[in-house]
Structure formats: C-alpha cells, structure tokens
Design a protein around this motif. Structure first.
Motif, PDB file in Angstrom:
ATOM      1  N   VAL A 103      48.722  42.956  38.549  1.00 54.91           N
ATOM      2  CA  VAL A 103      47.768  42.265  39.423  1.00 54.91           C
ATOM      3  C   VAL A 103      48.413  41.119  40.186  1.00 54.91           C
ATOM      4  CG1 VAL A 103      45.796  42.905  37.995  1.00 54.91           C
ATOM      5  CG2 VAL A 103      46.998  40.759  37.538  1.00 54.91           C
ATOM      6  N   GLY A 104      49.693  40.870  39.948  1.00 54.99           N
ATOM      7  CA  GLY A 104      50.394  39.832  40.692  1.00 54.99           C
ATOM      8  C   GLY A 104      49.824  38.455  40.442  1.00 54.99           C
ATOM      9  N   LYS A 105      49.487  37.750  41.517  1.00 51.84           N
ATOM     10  CA  LYS A 105      48.964  36.393  41.401  1.00 51.84           C
ATOM     11  C   LYS A 105      47.464  36.373  41.140  1.00 51.84           C
ATOM     12  CE  LYS A 105      52.497  34.358  44.416  1.00 51.84           C
ATOM     13  NZ  LYS A 105      52.749  33.576  45.657  1.00 51.84           N
ATOM     14  N   GLU A 106      46.811  37.528  41.161  1.00 49.76           N
ATOM     15  CA  GLU A 106      45.379  37.582  40.914  1.00 49.76           C
ATOM     16  C   GLU A 106      45.095  37.551  39.412  1.00 49.76           C
ATOM     17  OE1 GLU A 106      43.331  40.131  44.344  1.00 49.76           O
ATOM     18  OE2 GLU A 106      44.828  41.294  43.242  1.00 49.76           O
ATOM     19  N   SER A 107      43.869  37.187  39.071  1.00 50.98           N
ATOM     20  CA  SER A 107      43.423  37.206  37.677  1.00 50.98           C
ATOM     21  C   SER A 107      42.546  38.432  37.464  1.00 50.98           C
ATOM     22  CB  SER A 107      42.632  35.941  37.340  1.00 50.98           C
ATOM     23  OG  SER A 107      43.452  34.797  37.468  1.00 50.98           O
ATOM     24  N   SER A 108      42.734  39.096  36.325  1.00 45.23           N
ATOM     25  CA  SER A 108      42.001  40.330  36.063  1.00 45.23           C
ATOM     26  C   SER A 108      40.821  40.081  35.140  1.00 45.23           C
ATOM     27  CB  SER A 108      42.938  41.368  35.444  1.00 45.23           C
ATOM     28  OG  SER A 108      42.237  42.529  35.091  1.00 45.23           O
ATOM     29  N   TYR A 109      39.700  40.779  35.410  1.00 48.11           N
ATOM     30  CA  TYR A 109      38.549  40.729  34.508  1.00 48.11           C
ATOM     31  C   TYR A 109      38.719  41.686  33.334  1.00 48.11           C
ATOM     32  CZ  TYR A 109      35.538  38.071  37.722  1.00 48.11           C
ATOM     33  OH  TYR A 109      34.980  37.097  38.502  1.00 48.11           O
ATOM     34  N   GLY A 110      39.236  42.872  33.596  1.00 49.00           N
ATOM     35  CA  GLY A 110      39.344  43.881  32.560  1.00 49.00           C
ATOM     36  C   GLY A 110      39.481  45.257  33.183  1.00 49.00           C
ATOM     37  N   PHE A 111      39.400  46.297  32.345  1.00 47.44           N
ATOM     38  CA  PHE A 111      39.594  47.649  32.863  1.00 47.44           C
ATOM     39  C   PHE A 111      38.817  48.668  32.045  1.00 47.44           C
ATOM     40  CE2 PHE A 111      42.726  47.309  29.505  1.00 47.44           C
ATOM     41  CZ  PHE A 111      42.784  48.578  28.953  1.00 47.44           C
ATOM     42  N   GLU A 112      38.648  49.856  32.640  1.00 48.63           N
ATOM     43  CA  GLU A 112      38.050  51.015  31.999  1.00 48.63           C
ATOM     44  C   GLU A 112      38.962  52.207  32.261  1.00 48.63           C
ATOM     45  OE1 GLU A 112      34.320  51.694  30.936  1.00 48.63           O
ATOM     46  OE2 GLU A 112      34.699  49.670  30.217  1.00 48.63           O
ATOM     47  N   VAL A 113      39.025  53.150  31.334  1.00 46.29           N
ATOM     48  CA  VAL A 113      39.794  54.376  31.519  1.00 46.29           C
ATOM     49  C   VAL A 113      38.826  55.549  31.495  1.00 46.29           C
ATOM     50  CG1 VAL A 113      41.661  55.833  30.672  1.00 46.29           C
ATOM     51  CG2 VAL A 113      41.787  53.349  30.366  1.00 46.29           C
ATOM     52  N   SER A 114      38.897  56.395  32.527  1.00 47.47           N
ATOM     53  CA  SER A 114      38.035  57.563  32.611  1.00 47.47           C
ATOM     54  C   SER A 114      38.852  58.719  33.170  1.00 47.47           C
ATOM     55  CB  SER A 114      36.822  57.283  33.510  1.00 47.47           C
ATOM     56  OG  SER A 114      35.977  58.422  33.589  1.00 47.47           O
ATOM     57  N   GLY A 115      39.101  59.713  32.325  1.00 47.48           N
ATOM     58  CA  GLY A 115      39.911  60.843  32.763  1.00 47.48           C
ATOM     59  C   GLY A 115      41.319  60.409  33.117  1.00 47.48           C
ATOM     60  N   ASP A 116      41.771  60.758  34.331  1.00 47.56           N
ATOM     61  CA  ASP A 116      43.119  60.426  34.796  1.00 47.56           C
ATOM     62  C   ASP A 116      43.176  59.109  35.547  1.00 47.56           C
ATOM     63  OD1 ASP A 116      44.127  62.805  33.767  1.00 47.56           O
ATOM     64  OD2 ASP A 116      43.681  63.925  35.588  1.00 47.56           O
ATOM     65  N   TRP A 117      42.092  58.331  35.498  1.00 47.28           N
ATOM     66  CA  TRP A 117      42.020  57.113  36.301  1.00 47.28           C
ATOM     67  C   TRP A 117      41.782  55.878  35.447  1.00 47.28           C
ATOM     68  CZ3 TRP A 117      43.045  57.046  41.455  1.00 47.28           C
ATOM     69  CH2 TRP A 117      43.036  58.276  42.133  1.00 47.28           C
ATOM     70  N   ILE A 118      42.371  54.776  35.880  1.00 46.37           N
ATOM     71  CA  ILE A 118      42.082  53.444  35.347  1.00 46.37           C
ATOM     72  C   ILE A 118      41.308  52.683  36.414  1.00 46.37           C
ATOM     73  CG2 ILE A 118      43.045  51.243  34.571  1.00 46.37           C
ATOM     74  CD1 ILE A 118      45.515  52.802  33.651  1.00 46.37           C
ATOM     75  N   TYR A 119      40.176  52.112  36.035  1.00 49.87           N
ATOM     76  CA  TYR A 119      39.381  51.285  36.943  1.00 49.87           C
ATOM     77  C   TYR A 119      39.491  49.845  36.454  1.00 49.87           C
ATOM     78  CZ  TYR A 119      37.504  55.803  38.295  1.00 49.87           C
ATOM     79  OH  TYR A 119      37.381  57.105  38.729  1.00 49.87           O
ATOM     80  N   TYR A 120      39.868  48.944  37.344  1.00 48.65           N
ATOM     81  CA  TYR A 120      40.034  47.553  36.935  1.00 48.65           C
ATOM     82  C   TYR A 120      39.521  46.627  38.017  1.00 48.65           C
ATOM     83  CZ  TYR A 120      44.226  47.356  39.923  1.00 48.65           C
ATOM     84  OH  TYR A 120      45.090  47.383  40.996  1.00 48.65           O
ATOM     85  N   SER A 121      39.278  45.398  37.635  1.00 48.69           N
ATOM     86  CA  SER A 121      38.706  44.431  38.572  1.00 48.69           C
ATOM     87  C   SER A 121      39.487  43.133  38.543  1.00 48.69           C
ATOM     88  CB  SER A 121      37.234  44.162  38.228  1.00 48.69           C
ATOM     89  OG  SER A 121      37.108  43.786  36.868  1.00 48.69           O
TER      90      SER A 121
END
Length: 292
Positions: A103-121
């Motif tokens: 995420v570089g200089k950004e701060s992450s809230y968290g993530f979810e994994v579904s199938g072949d994809w990671i969803y993050y914010s």
C-alpha cells in the motif's frame, strides 16, 4: 468449514474468571485459526507463526519475525496483514513467503479473500482488488465515509458508508443502499447478519436480512460472536450462546466467562485472557487445554 468471527476477531465478554499461570514458557497468542485438522497461531512473545495438529501434536514453527493482526486461510495458503499494512502470504508448510499487496504510503483498513481475488481498502476510503498472485490490481471505488467495514461474498461487496450499509458488484457497479444505522457482521449464502447502532453509537442485537434487504428479522438480544457451519454464536450478559442461523433453539454453551474469543471450530472454542494466555475448551466448558 466457513466461519466468521466478529469485528477485530476479538469479542469482549467481561472480566476473565480464569487466570493464566504467567510462566515464561506460556505462549502469548495474538491470533488463531483452525483449518481442517491443523491449528495456526501466532505467539507474540516469540514473534513467530506456528501450526499444531488438533490433537495437540506436531507443533511446528512456520515463520520468524511474524507479527500480524489478521489472517485468512484458503486451501494451502495463509494470507495475512503485513508489517507495512499490506497483504502477504505464506504456504501452510512455511514455504513461499511473498508480499502480495504493497500500500506504499497509504494506510490499510484490512482485506478479504474471495476465490482468486484479494479485496482491500485504504484510507481515507478507496477499495481495490488484486489477484492472489499479485497481478491485475484495479481500483473499485472511492467512498467518502468508508471506515473499513466490508465483507465480500460471491459477486458482491457489502460495506458501510457512514451510518448506512450498501452493496455493490465486485467491479464497482450496481451500488444499492440496504439499511441505515447498521454494522455488518457476516454474509452467509443469501443472508446478511448485522447489528443495530443505538443513539450512543453502540452496536446491539443480532439481526439478519436477505441480501436484497428484505426479510429483516431480529434474531437475538446480544453481541454477534461468530458463525460456524449452521450455528450462530453470540454473547449475552457475559455468556456465550449458540442458536440456529434463524435464531431458533438458542442455548447457553457453558459456565465459563471468557475475555475474548479467538476462534470457534466444530466443538471447540479458542479464547484468550488479558495476560495473553490462551486456551481451548469444548463447547460445554470441559477439557481445558493451554497453549505453551
């Protein structure tokens, strides 16, 4: 077996009645998940990731310098929040450690994994998706009042924008408002499990509704804890209850008050104490075992 533990993976149940021994050899468990016949957990004292069979044998260190507050196990891969706020992965045999999301200089809230994809914010409110091999990164949406409250199920993302609950397609289209003053706990099949937000800003009650927002029903007074298989777990007055997913056949599970629940898997509850000591007990409170 699919399960969802409540917000931040730790649900406060009240003061612990059981006290850890405080020994220097006692593990201090940060997070824990059982997957199949294996228990995966972090020891914050050792700053390491371990696995152990459910029969308490075969303890193996998988990684050193491991500090993470969240992990998802999918097949033979463990996805976890990295030290830099991104997402990393490692195989369940300890090989193949790699960083997937930076995420570089950004701060992450968290993530979810579904199938072949990671969803993050990331803050202040952007949602992305990326393949689990680190390719095809794409921004899905920018949400002005997003604070990380997100679940992914099938082709839909369920998320909070301010005090309202929305859903959209995983490509960012088809945005639909579902409900106000709610917090999302889990999505199972065609049902969303959620809590109400009262005037004090506190969340209460366990409810569910269909993913199109119909069929809104209060299931129990209490605090959502987990879903494991066809069972719903929630806390009420400091005790743990189990019910069917429609709220029927509710029963108090045991006579042990726990500080936080780390995982519920089959007939086992994993919980921690304020001291960092962690235990496994049967749902009825019997056969208590401490992690060492």
């Amino acid at each position: 077996m699919k399960k969802n533990i409540g917000l931040l993976m730790m649900i406060i149940f009240g003061l612990a009645l059981l006290t850890g021994c405080g020994s220097s050899e006692t593990a201090s468990i940060g997070m824990l998940k059982q997957s199949g016949d294996w228990i995966y957990y972090t020891d914050t004292k050792a700053e390491a990731l371990y696995k152990m069979k459910a029969d308490w044998t075969g303890k193996t260190k998988l990684a050193d310098n491991f500090a993470s507050g969240y992990m998802v196990i999918q097949g033979d891969t463990i996805y976890y929040s990295g030290m830099n706020g991104g997402v990393s992965k490692i195989q369940t045999d300890g090989t193949g450690a790699a960083n997937v999301v930076d995420v570089g200089k950004e701060s992450s809230y968290g993530f979810e994994v579904s199938g072949d994809w990671i969803y993050y914010s990331t803050k202040p409110g952007s949602i992305y998706k990326i393949k689990t091999d680190g390719t095809e990164k794409a921004k899905i949406a920018d949400i002005s009042s997003f604070e990380g409250d997100m679940k992914v199920s099938g082709d839909s993302i369920y998320y909070a924008d301010g005090i309202s609950l929305f859903k959209m397609q995983t490509d960012g289209t088809g945005v639909m408002k579902l409900l106000d003053n709610a917090v999302i706990h889990a999505v199972e099949g065609n049902w969303i499990f959620y809590g109400d937000k009262n005037q004090k800003g506190e969340y209460e009650n366990v409810n569910r509704m269909k993913t199109d927002s119909t069929g809104q029903t209060k299931l129990a007074e209490g605090v959502f804890t987990a879903i494991d298989g066809n069972s719903l777990y929630y806390s009420k007055d400091g005790w743990l209850y189990r019910a069917n997913l429609d709220g029927t056949a509710a029963e108090k599970m045991n006579k042990v008050k726990m500080w936080n629940i780390l995982d519920i898997h089959g007939e086992y509850i994993y919980y921690g104490e304020y001291s960092g000591a962690a235990y496994r007990i049967n749902l009825d409170g019997s056969d208590k075992k401490q992690f060492e």
